[in-house]
Motif scaffolding. Structure first.
Motif, short mmCIF file in Angstrom:
data_model
loop_
_atom_site.label_atom_id
_atom_site.label_comp_id
_atom_site.label_asym_id
_atom_site.label_seq_id
_atom_site.Cartn_x
_atom_site.Cartn_y
_atom_site.Cartn_z
N GLY A 678 9.71 -17.92 2.46
CA GLY A 678 9.00 -17.09 3.18
C GLY A 678 8.91 -15.97 2.25
O GLY A 678 9.77 -15.66 1.25
N VAL A 679 7.62 -15.02 2.50
CA VAL A 679 7.61 -13.97 1.64
C VAL A 679 6.94 -12.90 2.91
O VAL A 679 6.10 -13.17 3.52
N VAL A 680 7.55 -11.62 2.52
CA VAL A 680 7.21 -10.43 3.21
C VAL A 680 6.53 -9.41 2.28
O VAL A 680 7.50 -9.20 1.29
N GLY A 681 5.50 -8.85 2.32
CA GLY A 681 4.87 -7.88 1.17
C GLY A 681 4.53 -6.67 1.82
O GLY A 681 3.94 -6.54 2.83
N LEU A 682 5.05 -5.65 0.95
CA LEU A 682 4.64 -4.43 1.48
C LEU A 682 3.52 -3.56 0.57
O LEU A 682 3.62 -3.82 -0.79
N TRP A 735 -4.98 -1.24 3.95
CA TRP A 735 -5.72 -2.15 4.81
C TRP A 735 -6.17 -3.44 4.16
O TRP A 735 -6.56 -3.41 3.16
N PHE A 736 -6.32 -4.45 5.24
CA PHE A 736 -6.53 -5.84 4.47
C PHE A 736 -7.95 -6.25 5.11
O PHE A 736 -8.46 -6.20 6.38
N THR A 737 -8.84 -6.72 4.32
CA THR A 737 -10.01 -7.25 4.61
C THR A 737 -10.34 -8.42 3.90
O THR A 737 -9.70 -8.94 2.89
N ALA A 774 -7.25 -4.66 9.36
CA ALA A 774 -5.90 -4.90 9.66
C ALA A 774 -4.97 -4.18 8.76
O ALA A 774 -5.23 -3.61 7.87
N SER A 775 -3.93 -3.84 9.70
CA SER A 775 -2.46 -3.23 8.89
C SER A 775 -1.59 -3.86 8.64
O SER A 775 -0.47 -3.73 7.76
N PHE A 790 2.47 -6.08 5.13
CA PHE A 790 2.32 -4.76 5.68
C PHE A 790 1.36 -3.71 4.94
O PHE A 790 1.64 -3.58 3.77
N GLY A 791 0.47 -3.25 5.42
CA GLY A 791 -0.21 -1.88 4.85
C GLY A 791 0.30 -0.65 5.31
O GLY A 791 -0.01 0.32 4.71
N THR A 792 1.22 -0.72 6.32
CA THR A 792 2.07 0.45 6.90
C THR A 792 3.05 0.64 5.71
O THR A 792 3.50 -0.31 5.07
N ASP A 793 3.91 1.60 6.21
CA ASP A 793 5.22 1.87 5.25
C ASP A 793 6.69 1.85 6.09
O ASP A 793 6.86 2.86 6.68
#
Length: 817
Positions: A678-682, A735-737, A774-775, A790-793
Motif C-alpha cells: 500500500g501507499v499513502v502520500g502526503l 487539492w486534487f483534480t 478533493a482534499s 492527502f492534500g491536508t497536513d
C-alpha cells in the motif's frame, strides 16, 4: 499606506517614547470576577529559601563540541562554571531542571539576594496574588515595595546561535561576585532566572534543531519536546516582567517589538507601552559598546513592513510569554560566526554578539527598576482584565510612535467554553489531551459537579467548563478559538502557521458559550481524564478510530496476536472472547478509549500487524510513533536495503524522483508494488509518487507556500474520512483534480475553504480554485495497491492531532484493503 507607515516609523527613531501611565486608556467598568483560587497551604509549606544550591554533574570533555571553534564555552564546561559560582556566592542557585531530547542536562539558574524560608514564602504569596488577586496587588504597598521583580533569560534555543549562553554566564558571574552596594540592592529587589542553554543538543552538534530534529522555537503551545516543556514551566513559574530570548544572527541587531499581524488575544496596549521604550533603550546602549556593527538596531515594529517579522502565532517563546503577561523580546545578535572564517574572526564576532546579549539583559533589568510601579501594575492589569471579562482595548493611533490602524488586531472573548464528556464528546482521549494542554500552559479549567444545560444543550456531570473570566484568558482563547482570517490584511508573514486552533484541530468537541456561564457548581481540575468504557456482557467490541489513542489500542492488540477486523467504514471489531475483553479493558485503563457494541452480523477484513516504511521527516516518524505503528525509515538511496518484505505500506512525504532511483532501490520498489504494498502520500510529493509509479492518476495543485491555517472540509465517508472532524490543518494546501478511474473522493475543501489563517483568495493557487475540490482521495491501483493521498497536513510539527487518526485509518486501509 505601507510606505507612509515605514517612513513614519523610521522617523520615530529619534522620538523619545514616554512610558504611559496605568490610566493611559479609559477602562470599561469592571465586571464581577470569580473568587481567586487561594494558594494551597501544603504547596506554600514546601517553599524553600535561597540559595538552593546543587552540585551539578560534570560532563566528560568533548573535543568535538561545535562551540569550541566559535570561541564560546563548550557544554561540558558549563556545569563546572556554575558549580564554582555556587561555591563562591550565596546569590547563585543552579539545578538540573530537565533533560534534552538527546539526554543532556538542562540548567536553570536563579540569581538573587539570599532569602529565609519565610521571606521566600512571602515572595511566593505575592507572586500568586498578582495573578489571583490583581486588584489587591495593584494597590498593596507591601507588595509594591518588597516584591522581587523577575526577569527571565532563555538562551541558545537554536543550538548554532551560541552566544546567549555566554552572556548569561557573564551576567551571573558579575552579579555573584560584585561587592558594590548597587548590585546588592539590585538583587534584594529582583530575581533573575536563566535557562542557560535551552538546546544543548544543538549547541554541541552545531545545529539549529535539537537531536530529535525539531526547531524548538516553533514548539511552544504544542510542547512536543522536553526542552520546550521546561521553557513553558519556567515562564509560568517565574512570571517574568520581561522575557529575553537570545538568538543570532541578523544584522543589524534585531529586537522586538514586532510588526503586525499581532496575536489577536493580547492586551497589546500593556505590552507596546513598555516594549518599544525598552527596545529603544537597548539600541542606545548598544551604540555605547563602540562597535561599528552595533550603532543601529533593527526594531521590526519601527523599521519593517507588516508581516515581515510578526508576533502572530503563539508558537515562539516571546509570543507565548506575552500571553503569560510578560514583556518579551527576541534578540538577534548581528554577526554570524559560522562559515569560512579565520579563527580570529569567529572569536571577534562571537565576542561582539556576547556583548550585545549582555546589553539586552542589563538594559532590560534597568528598565524594570526605573519603571517598577508601572510594569508591576500592568502585569497585574492583564490578569485583572481577564478576571473581569473586559473587552480588549481600542488603542488609538499614535498611542506610541508608529502605532496605526494596521496594528489593530483584536478578538472578542466568549463567556466560556464547554468540553463535554460522555455521549456529546467526539473523543474522550482528545478532550483529556486538550484539557492537559490548557492547564499545562497556565490556563484554568473546571468540572461540573452536576448535569447542566447551556445554550440549549444538555451536558453530563464531569464536563469541563473553561470560564473565560480568568487571568490568562488570552492564552486560553488563543488555543481554543477558531482564529482569524488575515488574508485581506497582510500579504506577507514571517512564517506559518497563520492559524492553529487546538480547539478545532485536536479532535475534541469544544462548544462556545458566547453569553453565559453554566449555572452549575464547578470545581477546579488540574488534569484531563479520559475514563473510557467497555460495554457489559460478552458480545463483540467495536472501536471507532477517532484519535491516536484508538490507533495505539489497535496496534497494541495486533501486537498481542488479537484478531482485529476492519469494517467498511474504517472502524474495527474485536471478537468478545474473555481474553480479548481483558486486553480491551486494559486498553481502556491505559488510553481512555471507548469500545461500543459491534453491529449484528458484522463483516470485515482481518488485520495483521502493519509495518510502515516512510520517506519523510521527523514529523512523519513521530506521528507514526504516536499511532503505535512499527516503522522503517527509508530514503531514495536506501530503499534497496530497507524496503524489505515486512514493510506493508509506504508513507511518502518527501519528493522521490523515480527516474533517478539507484537500480537496487528501483528493484526493491517494484517488488514492493508487485506484491500489492500500500501507499499513502502526503501533499505534492505523495501525488507525484503515485503518478510516477502508475498507481492513481490525479492532478495535484498546491497553494502558496505561505498559505496555512484551519480549513473547512466536507467528509464524504469511507474508510479514511468516516467520523473525521469537519476541519483540517493546512500548510501549503493541496487539492486534487483530473481524477482517474477508480479514484474516490473521501474529503473535499468546502465552498469557503479557509476558516482561519492566510490563503490568497484568487489565482491558480487560491481558495477559489480549491473550493469543492478533493482534499483526500483513495483508490486501488490496477496492480492491486491500496492508495490514499492527502492534500491536508496531518503531521505538521506534531500539531494537528485531530488528523492523526485519519492518517492511521489510511495506513490500515492501504495495507489491508
Amino acid at each position: 499606506m505601507l510606505v507612509n507607515r515605514r517612513l513614519r516609523r523610521i522617523a520615530a527613531t529619534a522620538v523619545t517614547v514616554a512610558v504611559l501611565g496605568p490610566v493611559a486608556l479609559t477602562a470599561p467598568a469592571a465586571a464581577s470576577a470569580l473568587p481567586a483560587v487561594p494558594p494551597a497551604p501544603a504547596e506554600l509549606g514546601e517553599i524553600r529559601g535561597y540559595p538552593q544550591q546543587n552540585v551539578l554533574p560534570v560532563w566528560p570533555d568533548n573535543p568535538a563540541d561545535a562551540s569550541i571553534p566559535i570561541g564560546v564555552i563548550p557544554y561540558d564546561d558549563i556545569a563546572p562554571k556554575l558549580n564554582a559560582l555556587q561555591a563562591a556566592s550565596d546569590r547563585v542557585s543552579a539545578r538540573v531542571a530537565g533533560r534534552s531530547a538527546g539526554g543532556y542536562d538542562l540548567y536553570a539558574v536563579t540569581v538573587t539576594a539570599p532569602e529565609s524560608r519565610a521571606e521566600a514564602r512571602q515572595q511566593e504569596i505575592w507572586k500568586r496574588r498578582i495573578e489571583d488577586e490583581p486588584t489587591w496587588a495593584q494597590r498593596d504597598r507591601a507588595l509594591l515595595a518588597g516584591y522581587k521583580t523577575p526577569l527571565f533569560v532563555n538562551a541558545n534555543i537554536h543550538g548554532n546561535e551560541w552566544e546567549g549562553t555566554d552572556a548569561a554566564l557573564r551576567v551571573i558571574e558579575q552579579l555573584a561576585t560584585d561587592t558594590s552596594a548597587e548590585t546588592a540592592q539590585l538583587l534584594r529587589r529582583n530575581r533573575l532566572v536563566f535557562n542557560i542553554t535551552s538546546n544543548p543538543d544543538g549547541r554541541v552538534a552545531g545545529t539549529r534543531a535539537n537531536s530529535a530534529g525539531y526547531d524548538l522555537n516553533r514548539d511552544l503551545t504544542i510542547v512536543a519536546q522536553p526542552e520546550t516543556n521546561l521553557i513553558r514551566e519556567l515562564i509560568i513559574d517565574t512570571k517574568p516582567i520581561i522575557t529575553l530570548d537570545l538568538h543570532g544572527y541578523v544584522s543589524p541587531t534585531l529586537l522586538h517589538p514586532s510588526t503586525p499581524p499581532h496575536n489577536v488575544n493580547n492586551e497589546y496596549d500593556l505590552f507596546i507601552k513598555h516594549g518599544l521604550p525598552n527596545a529603544l533603550a537597548i539600541e542606545q546602549d548598544l551604540r555605547g559598546l563602540g562597535y561599528a556593527e552595533t550603532q543601529r538596531a533593527r526594531i521590526p515594529f519601527r523599521d519593517d513592513e507588516p508581516g515581515v517579522w510578526d508576533d502572530f502565532p503563539p508558537i515562539y517563546v516571546p509570543s507565548f510569554a506575552m500571553l503569560q503577561s510578560s514583556i518579551p523580546y527576541t534578540i538577534e545578535a548581528p554577526l554570524n560566526p559560522r562559515g569560512n572564517l579565520t579563527p580570529q574572526e569567529r572569536v571577534r564576532r562571537s565576542g561582539i554578539n556576547t556583548d550585545v546579549h549582555e546589553v539586552a539583559i542589563r538594559t532590560s533589568l534597568r528598565y524594570i527598576q526605573e519603571h517598577r510601579a508601572e510594569v508591576l501594575h500592568d502585569q497585574a492589569e492583564v490578569y485583572r482584565r481577564g478576571w473581569a471579562g473586559e473587552p480588549l482595548r481600542d488603542i488609538p493611533d499614535g498611542y506610541v510612535p508608529g502605532w496605526g490602524p494596521e496594528d489593530d488586531y483584536r478578538t472578542t472573548f466568549p463567556r466560556a467554553y464547554v468540553i463535554p464528556t460522555g455521549a456529546g464528546q467526539r473523543s474522550e482521549p482528545a478532550a483529556a489531551r486538550l484539557v492537559d494542554l490548557l492547564i499545562g500552559s497556565g490556563g484554568r479549567v473546571w468540572r461540573a459537579k452536576q448535569p447542566f444545560t447551556a445554550d440549549g444543550r444538555r451536558y453530563p456531570a464531569g464536563s469541563y467548563v473553561v470560564d473565560l473570566h480568568q487571568p490568562k484568558r488570552g492564552l486560553v482563547n488563543s488555543l481554543l478559538e477558531p482564529g482569524a482570517d488575515i488574508t485581506d490584511r497582510v500579504d506577507d508573514l514571517y512564517a506559518g502557521p497563520a492559524a492553529w486552533s487546538q480547539g478545532l484541530t485536536w479532535g475534541a468537541t469544544v462548544d462556545t458559550l458566547w453569553d453565559e456561564l453554566p449555572d452549575v457548581r464547578l470545581t477546579r481540575t488540574y488534569d484531563g481524564r479520559a475514563e473510557g468504557s467497555l460495554p457489559p456482557g460478552n458480545g463483540d467490541l467495536r472501536l471507532d478510530l477517532r484519535d491516536a489513542a484508538d490507533l495505539l489500542t489497535v496496534n497494541a492488540l495486533l501486537a498481542r496476536g488479537v484478531a482485529v477486523y476492519r469494517l467498511a467504514d474504517g472502524s474495527v471489531v474485536v471478537p468478545g472472547t474473555p481474553g480479548n475483553r481483558k486486553l480491551a479493558r486494559a486498553a481502556v485503563r491505559e488510553h481512555g478509549v471507548t469500545f461500543g457494541r459491534a453491529p449484528a452480523r458484522w463483516s470485515g477484513t482481518r488485520l495483521d500487524e502493519v509495518v510502515v516504511g516512510y520517506l519523510g521527516t521527523v514529523e512523519e516518524r513521530d506521528t507514526l510513533a504516536d499511532l503505535g505503528f512499527a516503522t522503517r525509515a527509508l530514503t531514495a538511496a536506501t530503499l534497496g536495503g530497507t524496503l524489505t518484505a515486512d514493510v506493508d505500506v509506504l508513507l511518502v512525504a518527501s519528493t522521490v524522483n523515480l527516474a533517478n532511483l539507484p537500480a537496487e532501490s528501483r528493484a526493491a520498489l517494484d517488488a514492493f508494488l508487485a506484491r500489492g504494498g500500500g501507499v499513502v502520500g502526503l501533499g505534492t510529493p505523495g501525488a507525484g509518487f503515485s503518478n510516477a509509479a502508475g498507481l492513481l492518476s490525479v492532478t495535484a495543485t498546491a497553494g502558496p507556500s505561505l498559505a496555512s491555517g484551519v480549513a473547512n472540509v466536507v467528509n464524504h465517508g469511507g474508510p479514511v474520512s468516516a467520523a473525521a472532524i469537519p476541519h483540517a490543518f493546512i500548510s501549503q494546501p493541496v487539492w486534487f483534480t483530473g481524477l482517474g478511474a477508480g479514484v474516490t473522493v473521501e474529503q473535499s475543501y468546502a465552498a469557503d475553504p479557509l476558516l482561519s489563517g492566510w490563503w490568497a483568495t484568487e489565482g491558480a493557487g487560491g481558495q477559489g480554485a480549491a473550493a469543492n475540490q478533493a482534499s483526500i482521495v483513495s483508490g486501488v491501483s490496477a496492480g492491486g495497491n491500496g492508495v490514499v493521498l492527502f492534500g491536508t497536513d496531518p503531521t505538521f510539527r506534531l500539531h494537528p492531532k485531530g488528523l492523526q487518526a485519519q492518517l492511521g485509518r489510511a495506513l490500515l486501509w492501504a495495507a489491508e484493503r
